[in-house]
Design an enzyme around this catalytic site. Structure first.
Site, PDB file in Angstrom:
ATOM      1  N   CYS A   2       0.879  -1.171   0.000  1.00 25.01           N
ATOM      2  CA  CYS A   2       0.000   0.000   0.000  1.00 25.01           C
ATOM      3  C   CYS A   2       0.914   1.217   0.000  1.00 25.01           C
ATOM      4  O   CYS A   2       1.539   1.528   1.013  1.00 25.01           O
ATOM      5  CB  CYS A   2      -0.915   0.007   1.223  1.00 25.01           C
ATOM      6  SG  CYS A   2      -1.948   1.484   1.351  1.00 25.01           S
ATOM      7  N   GLU A 105      -3.635   0.845  -6.085  1.00 28.72           N
ATOM      8  CA  GLU A 105      -2.717  -0.223  -6.453  1.00 28.72           C
ATOM      9  C   GLU A 105      -2.472  -0.125  -7.949  1.00 28.72           C
ATOM     10  O   GLU A 105      -3.321   0.387  -8.695  1.00 28.72           O
ATOM     11  CB  GLU A 105      -3.273  -1.604  -6.102  1.00 28.72           C
ATOM     12  CG  GLU A 105      -3.449  -1.881  -4.617  1.00 28.72           C
ATOM     13  CD  GLU A 105      -2.144  -1.986  -3.838  1.00 28.72           C
ATOM     14  OE1 GLU A 105      -1.066  -1.819  -4.460  1.00 28.72           O
ATOM     15  OE2 GLU A 105      -2.199  -2.227  -2.622  1.00 28.72           O
TER      16      GLU A 105
END
Length: 225
Positions: A2, A105
């Protein structure tokens, strides 16, 4: 992993959702990046007495002589945090929540020359989400103190698997009290929380490459491609 996320909900909404008595002013942020100061929820005394503060994203272990470069240790693998010298004590004693409205992402292109495709992951009802985090307090030789944090990651659920091989640990509200409980130091009891989030409430939206530039921080970062 992340590596970018958003915090766009108003300060009072964040305070109400996370049970924080005293909100802090938060400007909408559409591209939160490693090394920046981010809002973090911690417990003060009991697990349900929560405070919101600003910590640097990128954990600095207490035993380091000098802080690592910005952007290091922004994530901790949930599978190995309990045994990692950098994270095991924080997992036992210093857990936190990072409020967010969504995270990004990137999926690799078909070839090395093709740009990566960014995706924005968020709840379908637009409510804030809670990233499971750890925090640490570091003291410099001159007495200067730095509080920092990291986001725990795990394997992706079936929704995220086609995009990336990791995702942040997202904690449901009924897990927050246990996660923030400073008296709970049995990490084995916490292990069931560190799993992929159910995909039912999540939406994965392809967005434009505007978000790729860390200097960009506006609604175009989450605009559908």
């Amino acid at each position: 992993m992340c590596g970018r996320y958003t915090i766009t909900s108003p300060a009072q909404v964040i305070a109400d959702v996370f049970g924080v008595a005293e909100p802090i002013e938060l400007a909408p942020r559409y591209n939160v990046c490693p090394g920046q100061d981010v809002p973090v929820v911690r417990s003060r005394h009991g697990a349900d007495e929560r405070v919101l503060g600003m910590l640097r994203w990128g954990l600095v272990p207490w035993f380091m002589k000098t802080p690592p470069p910005a952007g290091r240790m922004i994530n901790a693998r949930a599978e190995t945090a309990a045994t990692s010298p950098s994270f095991r004590e924080a997992l036992q004693r210093r857990r936190c929540l990072l409020p967010a409205d969504g995270f990004f992402e990137w999926r690799p292109g078909a070839t090395r020359r093709d740009p990566k495709q960014p995706f924005y992951v968020h709840r379908d009802d637009a409510r804030p989400i809670a990233l499971a985090g750890l925090w640490e307090r570091w003291k410099a030789p001159d007495g200067t103190r730095l509080e920092s944090c990291t986001v725990l990651t795990t394997t992706p659920n079936e929704l995220l698997a086609p995009v990336h091989d990791r995702m942040p640990v997202l904690l449901a509200p009924d897990a927050w009290s246990l996660w923030l409980d400073r008296e709970m130091q049995d990490v084995a009891h916490l292990a069931p929380l560190l799993v992929p989030a159910p995909p039912d409430d999540l939406v994965v939206t392809p967005v434009g490459t505007w978000v790729n530039d860390a200097k960009h921080d506006d609604p175009r970062c989450i605009a559908p491609a």
